[in-house]
Motif scaffolding. Structure first.
Motif, PDB file in Angstrom:
ATOM      1  N   UNK A 333     -28.085  11.450  -1.979  1.00 35.00           N
ATOM      2  CA  UNK A 333     -26.706  10.917  -1.694  1.00 35.00           C
ATOM      3  C   UNK A 333     -25.152  11.292  -1.651  1.00 35.00           C
ATOM      4  N   UNK A 334     -25.109  12.809  -3.183  1.00 37.31           N
ATOM      5  CA  UNK A 334     -23.911  13.424  -2.806  1.00 37.31           C
ATOM      6  C   UNK A 334     -23.226  13.558  -1.409  1.00 37.31           C
ATOM      7  N   UNK A 335     -24.222  13.875  -0.827  1.00 41.13           N
ATOM      8  CA  UNK A 335     -24.120  14.484   0.784  1.00 41.13           C
ATOM      9  C   UNK A 335     -23.650  13.406   1.392  1.00 41.13           C
ATOM     10  N   UNK A 336     -24.270  12.805   1.292  1.00 40.20           N
ATOM     11  CA  UNK A 336     -24.297  10.992   2.855  1.00 40.20           C
ATOM     12  C   UNK A 336     -22.949  10.802   1.843  1.00 40.20           C
ATOM     13  N   UNK A 337     -22.780  10.666   1.480  1.00 42.85           N
ATOM     14  CA  UNK A 337     -21.071  10.233   0.161  1.00 42.85           C
ATOM     15  C   UNK A 337     -19.759  10.976   0.868  1.00 42.85           C
ATOM     16  N   UNK A 338     -20.193  12.480   0.892  1.00 42.08           N
ATOM     17  CA  UNK A 338     -18.656  13.106   1.199  1.00 42.08           C
ATOM     18  C   UNK A 338     -18.805  13.521   2.996  1.00 42.08           C
ATOM     19  N   UNK A 340     -19.498  10.551   4.527  1.00 45.19           N
ATOM     20  CA  UNK A 340     -19.118   9.257   4.721  1.00 45.19           C
ATOM     21  C   UNK A 340     -17.453   8.996   4.577  1.00 45.19           C
ATOM     22  N   UNK A 341     -17.567  10.173   3.741  1.00 46.48           N
ATOM     23  CA  UNK A 341     -15.777  10.324   2.939  1.00 46.48           C
ATOM     24  C   UNK A 341     -15.211  10.658   4.340  1.00 46.48           C
ATOM     25  N   UNK A 342     -15.561  12.239   4.903  1.00 41.32           N
ATOM     26  CA  UNK A 342     -14.255  12.827   5.490  1.00 41.32           C
ATOM     27  C   UNK A 342     -14.716  11.992   6.951  1.00 41.32           C
ATOM     28  N   UNK A 350     -14.350   2.328  10.558  1.00 44.16           N
ATOM     29  CA  UNK A 350     -16.000   2.653   9.997  1.00 44.16           C
ATOM     30  C   UNK A 350     -16.369   2.798  11.886  1.00 44.16           C
ATOM     31  N   UNK A 351     -17.445   3.901  11.896  1.00 39.65           N
ATOM     32  CA  UNK A 351     -18.110   4.387  13.220  1.00 39.65           C
ATOM     33  C   UNK A 351     -18.784   2.903  13.606  1.00 39.65           C
ATOM     34  N   UNK A 357     -24.643  11.221  14.544  1.00 39.04           N
ATOM     35  CA  UNK A 357     -23.769  11.947  13.904  1.00 39.04           C
ATOM     36  C   UNK A 357     -22.886  12.969  14.525  1.00 39.04           C
ATOM     37  N   UNK A 358     -23.291  13.311  15.315  1.00 45.54           N
ATOM     38  CA  UNK A 358     -22.592  13.850  17.070  1.00 45.54           C
ATOM     39  C   UNK A 358     -21.780  12.957  17.454  1.00 45.54           C
ATOM     40  N   UNK A 359     -22.156  12.055  17.638  1.00 42.66           N
ATOM     41  CA  UNK A 359     -20.956  11.433  18.609  1.00 42.66           C
ATOM     42  C   UNK A 359     -20.173  10.450  18.116  1.00 42.66           C
ATOM     43  N   UNK A 360     -20.108  10.724  16.485  1.00 42.22           N
ATOM     44  CA  UNK A 360     -19.150  10.177  15.599  1.00 42.22           C
ATOM     45  C   UNK A 360     -17.989  11.272  15.231  1.00 42.22           C
TER      46      UNK A 360
END
Length: 395
Positions: A333-338, A340-342, A350-351, A357-360
């Motif tokens: 969860x912390x990796x996903x929050x990090x 999203x924040x970046x 929002x994408x 993820x590569x396209x975003x």
């Protein structure tokens, strides 16, 4: 024997479904006949049993509409079936119903859309008919009709269980008949045993109650509300002898003239009426709801396999489930929050949901290979992120 099998068509499971469909139509007809006979003072039980023989001309009309080619010859055969129905059942209403059935089958044959006929398929909603017959018998004091309505309702419920269980089994076997090494016999034995167990269990609960019903229930709507003067008992004159209290109680409350109190009848009538109203509303709602699922446009049948709104809602629910919860403090969860924040920090908004993820990252200009790898591991990987992985992106 082989000629008979080819004439009947299908397999033993299909034959069983057709027999159940015949009784689906004959049971309500027999119940109506019993009610009319009892109201006229005739032999209601005899009329009911004879009306069950209507399954014979019903089955004959089904095969006639599929086997007889010229429609004129089929109409002549329909007149013959009407005569046979009169001989079997013994009242003039039988040939009228038989002619109506034959005309409906002819109309079905001429229609462009082919499907199952309501005359051949039982429905659980038909149980409302038996409830209505029970209410009529209770208000009109038709004791035989009341007993038969309860018994027929139990039998019809068992017919529906067997029909839908066997039809689902048959549809599955027919759909997968070309599959190699399909254990058809084992599937049929297992599913058949399950259906039989369900029928035996349901019959053990319903049939004894239906058979013990005496048909003495009486319902009536009170003409006027109760008053205190009507409910007060008149004082009894003193007696020198000691009365037999047990006999007096039995005569007063359990005598042959005892009836259900009027307020109990009124309450029961209201409850059953509300239940019937809810059932009718539910059936009408389902009918109107399914109008847009299947319709005909220029002789083409248009069928929606799934409601678009429902599909959108399910996608939203799946997307909601993939988000980490607010109280989730796991490394994933912390990796996903990090991540999203970046992304949000580098982007103006929002994408899109459909972007990878590569396209975003390409769209927002984010270049962080370690964060990209850990995000894919956290969201798509089979193994969760560890505390060491989390420390790598925090440095």
């Amino acid at each position: 024997m082989e000629k008979i099998r080819r004439f009947l068509g299908g397999n033993p499971r299909v034959w069983l479904l057709r027999i159940l469909g015949r009784f689906h139509f004959a049971l309500p007809l027999a119940l109506i006949t019993a009610g009319v006979y009892e109201a006229l003072g005739w032999d209601a039980w005899g009329g009911f049993l004879r009306s069950l023989l209507f399954v014979v001309p019903m089955a004959a009309s089904y095969y006639a509409i599929h086997k007889i080619g010229p429609l004129g010859l089929y109409l002549v055969f329909s007149l013959a079936l009407a005569g046979v129905s009169w001989l079997l059942i013994g009242n003039p209403g039988a040939p009228v119903v038989m002619l109506l059935v034959c005309l409906l089958r002819a109309r079905f044959r001429l229609s462009e859309e082919k499907g199952e006929s309501y005359m051949d398929v039982p429905f659980f909603s038909v149980l409302a008919f038996y409830v209505l017959a029970f209410l009529i018998s209770a208000f009109a004091d038709l004791h035989v009709l009341q007993r038969l309505s309860v018994l027929c309702a139990a039998v019809y419920f068992l017919i529906c269980i067997v029909y839908y269980g066997v039809r689902r089994l048959n549809d599955y076997l027919v759909l997968n008949r070309d599959m190699s090494n399909l254990p058809a016999r084992r599937i049929q034995r297992t599913a058949g045993a399950a259906i039989l167990a369900m029928v035996v269990l349901s019959g053990a609960m319903l049939l004894p109650v239906a058979l013990r019903n005496t048909g003495d229930l009486h319902l009536e709507i009170p003409d006027k509300p109760f008053s205190e003067s009507e409910t007060e008992a008149e004082p009894e004159a003193p007696s020198e002898t000691v009365p037999n209290m047990g006999a007096a109680f039995s005569d007063e409350y359990w005598g042959s003239s005892w009836q259900i109190p009027a307020f109990v009848s009124y309450t029961l009538f209201c409850v059953i009426g509300i239940a019937l109203l809810m059932l009718v509303v539910s059936v009408v709602f389902q009918i109107f709801k399914n109008f847009r699922i299947t319709f005909t446009d220029s002789r083409d049948v248009v069928q929606y396999l799934q409601d678009p709104d429902q599909d959108t809602g399910e996608r939203a629910q799946r997307a909601e489930r993939t988000k980490p919860r607010l109280w989730d403090r796991s490394p994933n969860a912390q990796v996903r929050r990090k991540y999203r924040k970046e992304v949000l920090r580098s982007a103006n908004g929002s994408p899109e949901r459909w972007q990878t993820p590569a396209e975003v990252e390409a769209a927002v200009g984010l270049e962080d290979a370690p964060l990209h790898a850990l995000y894919e591991k956290a969201r798509y990987g089979n193994e969760p992120c560890t505390a060491e992985d989390l420390q790598r992106i925090r440095r």
